[in-house]
Design a protein around this motif. Structure first.
Motif, PDB file in Angstrom:
ATOM      1  N   ASP A 207       0.831  -1.208   0.000  1.00 34.28           N
ATOM      2  CA  ASP A 207       0.000   0.000   0.000  1.00 34.28           C
ATOM      3  C   ASP A 207       0.862   1.253   0.000  1.00 34.28           C
ATOM      4  O   ASP A 207       0.622   2.199  -0.763  1.00 34.28           O
ATOM      5  CB  ASP A 207      -0.914   0.024   1.228  1.00 34.28           C
ATOM      6  CG  ASP A 207      -2.001  -1.023   1.185  1.00 34.28           C
ATOM      7  OD1 ASP A 207      -2.324  -1.512   0.086  1.00 34.28           O
ATOM      8  OD2 ASP A 207      -2.536  -1.349   2.261  1.00 34.28           O
ATOM      9  N   ARG A 209       3.985   1.577  -0.917  1.00 27.79           N
ATOM     10  CA  ARG A 209       4.711   1.698  -2.194  1.00 27.79           C
ATOM     11  C   ARG A 209       3.773   2.197  -3.281  1.00 27.79           C
ATOM     12  O   ARG A 209       4.157   3.027  -4.115  1.00 27.79           O
ATOM     13  CB  ARG A 209       5.299   0.331  -2.576  1.00 27.79           C
ATOM     14  CG  ARG A 209       6.046   0.332  -3.908  1.00 27.79           C
ATOM     15  CD  ARG A 209       7.297   1.172  -3.828  1.00 27.79           C
ATOM     16  NE  ARG A 209       7.997   1.213  -5.098  1.00 27.79           N
ATOM     17  CZ  ARG A 209       7.760   2.090  -6.078  1.00 27.79           C
ATOM     18  NH1 ARG A 209       6.807   3.014  -5.911  1.00 27.79           N
ATOM     19  NH2 ARG A 209       8.454   2.058  -7.196  1.00 27.79           N
ATOM     20  N   PHE A 210       2.534   1.715  -3.276  1.00 27.65           N
ATOM     21  CA  PHE A 210       1.567   2.146  -4.277  1.00 27.65           C
ATOM     22  C   PHE A 210       1.234   3.625  -4.118  1.00 27.65           C
ATOM     23  O   PHE A 210       1.180   4.370  -5.108  1.00 27.65           O
ATOM     24  CB  PHE A 210       0.300   1.304  -4.165  1.00 27.65           C
ATOM     25  CG  PHE A 210      -0.785   1.711  -5.126  1.00 27.65           C
ATOM     26  CD1 PHE A 210      -0.658   1.484  -6.492  1.00 27.65           C
ATOM     27  CD2 PHE A 210      -1.937   2.332  -4.666  1.00 27.65           C
ATOM     28  CE1 PHE A 210      -1.648   1.871  -7.376  1.00 27.65           C
ATOM     29  CE2 PHE A 210      -2.926   2.722  -5.541  1.00 27.65           C
ATOM     30  CZ  PHE A 210      -2.787   2.492  -6.896  1.00 27.65           C
ATOM     31  N   SER A 213       3.932   5.643  -5.450  1.00 24.58           N
ATOM     32  CA  SER A 213       3.975   5.612  -6.916  1.00 24.58           C
ATOM     33  C   SER A 213       2.987   6.592  -7.536  1.00 24.58           C
ATOM     34  O   SER A 213       3.219   7.075  -8.652  1.00 24.58           O
ATOM     35  CB  SER A 213       3.702   4.190  -7.427  1.00 24.58           C
ATOM     36  OG  SER A 213       2.325   3.853  -7.350  1.00 24.58           O
ATOM     37  N   TRP A 220       3.990   2.332 -11.983  1.00 29.57           N
ATOM     38  CA  TRP A 220       4.631   1.235 -11.242  1.00 29.57           C
ATOM     39  C   TRP A 220       3.724   0.014 -11.144  1.00 29.57           C
ATOM     40  O   TRP A 220       4.150  -1.110 -11.383  1.00 29.57           O
ATOM     41  CB  TRP A 220       5.015   1.717  -9.844  1.00 29.57           C
ATOM     42  CG  TRP A 220       5.543   0.620  -8.975  1.00 29.57           C
ATOM     43  CD1 TRP A 220       6.780   0.038  -9.026  1.00 29.57           C
ATOM     44  CD2 TRP A 220       4.822  -0.061  -7.933  1.00 29.57           C
ATOM     45  NE1 TRP A 220       6.889  -0.955  -8.073  1.00 29.57           N
ATOM     46  CE2 TRP A 220       5.704  -1.040  -7.386  1.00 29.57           C
ATOM     47  CE3 TRP A 220       3.543   0.065  -7.404  1.00 29.57           C
ATOM     48  CZ2 TRP A 220       5.325  -1.882  -6.338  1.00 29.57           C
ATOM     49  CZ3 TRP A 220       3.157  -0.767  -6.365  1.00 29.57           C
ATOM     50  CH2 TRP A 220       4.046  -1.729  -5.839  1.00 29.57           C
ATOM     51  N   ALA A 221       2.450   0.205 -10.798  1.00 28.55           N
ATOM     52  CA  ALA A 221       1.542  -0.931 -10.581  1.00 28.55           C
ATOM     53  C   ALA A 221       1.101  -1.603 -11.868  1.00 28.55           C
ATOM     54  O   ALA A 221       0.489  -2.676 -11.824  1.00 28.55           O
ATOM     55  CB  ALA A 221       0.312  -0.481  -9.784  1.00 28.55           C
ATOM     56  N   LEU A 229      -2.262  -8.923  -8.745  1.00 28.85           N
ATOM     57  CA  LEU A 229      -2.765  -7.887  -7.848  1.00 28.85           C
ATOM     58  C   LEU A 229      -3.586  -8.493  -6.716  1.00 28.85           C
ATOM     59  O   LEU A 229      -3.474  -8.071  -5.559  1.00 28.85           O
ATOM     60  CB  LEU A 229      -3.609  -6.884  -8.647  1.00 28.85           C
ATOM     61  CG  LEU A 229      -3.638  -5.446  -8.126  1.00 28.85           C
ATOM     62  CD1 LEU A 229      -2.234  -4.884  -8.008  1.00 28.85           C
ATOM     63  CD2 LEU A 229      -4.483  -4.584  -9.044  1.00 28.85           C
ATOM     64  N   LEU A 244      -5.580   3.992  -9.994  1.00 31.46           N
ATOM     65  CA  LEU A 244      -4.635   4.024 -11.111  1.00 31.46           C
ATOM     66  C   LEU A 244      -5.241   4.747 -12.305  1.00 31.46           C
ATOM     67  O   LEU A 244      -4.578   5.576 -12.953  1.00 31.46           O
ATOM     68  CB  LEU A 244      -4.261   2.591 -11.471  1.00 31.46           C
ATOM     69  CG  LEU A 244      -2.963   2.339 -12.219  1.00 31.46           C
ATOM     70  CD1 LEU A 244      -1.777   2.883 -11.449  1.00 31.46           C
ATOM     71  CD2 LEU A 244      -2.799   0.851 -12.475  1.00 31.46           C
TER      72      LEU A 244
END
Length: 278
Positions: A207, A209-210, A213, A220-221, A229, A244
């Protein structure tokens, strides 16, 4: 020309709607989440967007497993919420931005996205709760366009495909000739799973890191498949593809206005971000 003035992403845990209805925002259990919104309310008062484009996922109120589009867009004059059985009172109907929604729909089809056009559309908590969090008085000062993304039935659109959808929405908004200030919402997540052997699954490192991003590496994702996922963030955590898609509507860099992250809210990693284009 129409212009995106901000991107707001938030969790949409149904229990939040019940907490709002019972005025529990200051309750110790709920307060850490609701405390993330006064800075966003101040921003809304300053910026005053005209239209909201909301990337969300339906939970069976408007679509079900027998008829579940990968992508759908509302082109209705208004959007109505109904009783979902969660104890969330139905909210006042949401006025639609018909001209802009048809413009988005036409441009998405020409951009090779086979979206379902919905001239009548019910909206559930994934759409309604972010609106109630943004405007607690529930008197909507904006018009709305719902964009539904399938996060329920496999195969789901990949994160990369959802990112491309967001890019196409951003291009369509930028080509609209009327001067409108648009706020894009990404609704859902972050990591959580509500059933099965992994019920209660939360992946805080992913979470964080997301969320990073969203600011520094928005694609990134997109390295993950839909199945990847699920493994990382849980069956319901895949809703972060709505974040996203919303982030992808702005092609350049963004500035963080506010962010919060709290574990748990009803077995969910509850998070909020507000970003502005630079």
């Amino acid at each position: 020309m129409a212009k995106i003035v901000g991107i707001m992403t938030t969790s949409h845990v149904p229990a939040l709607g019940k907490a709002i209805a019972k005025n529990l925002q200051s309750d110790p259990y709920w307060k850490p989440f609701f405390d993330g919104f006064p800075p966003i309310h101040e921003w809304l008062e300053k910026v005053k967007p005209d239209v909201v484009v909301s990337c969300y996922n339906d939970h069976g109120l408007n679509f079900f497993l027998d008829k579940l589009p990968t992508f759908a867009i509302g082109t209705a004059p208004e959007y109505v919420s109904e009783d979902e059985g969660w104890g969330i009172p139905p909210q006042p109907s949401f006025p639609g931005a018909e001209d802009l929604s048809w413009h988005l729909r036409d441009n998405l089809v020409r951009d090779e996205f086979d979206v379902v056009s919905c001239q009548e559309m019910l909206v559930d908590h994934s759409f309604t709760l972010p609106m109630a969090l943004l405007w607690p008085h529930q008197k909507w000062p904006v018009k709305s366009i719902p964009v539904a993304i399938n996060t329920t039935l496999f195969p789901m659109p990949s994160p990369r495909r959802c990112f491309k959808l967001g890019e196409a929405i951003g291009r369509a908004i930028a080509s609209y000739p009327e001067d409108l200030k648009v706020l894009v919402i990404g609704s859902g997540g972050l990591s959580h799973q509500l059933e099965g052997q992994r019920a209660g699954h939360i992946n805080k490192p992913f979470d964080e890191r997301f969320m990073d991003s969203m600011l520094n590496d928005p694609q990134w994702a997109t390295q993950f498949s839909d199945v990847d996922l699920v493994e990382q963030v849980g069956n319901e955590g895949v809703e972060l593809v709505n974040w996203l898609a919303a982030r992808a509507t702005v092609p350049g860099r963004v500035k963080l206005v506010h962010a919060s992250y709290h574990i748990p809210i009803s077995n969910t990693a509850a998070a909020t971000m507000l970003m502005e284009p630079i």
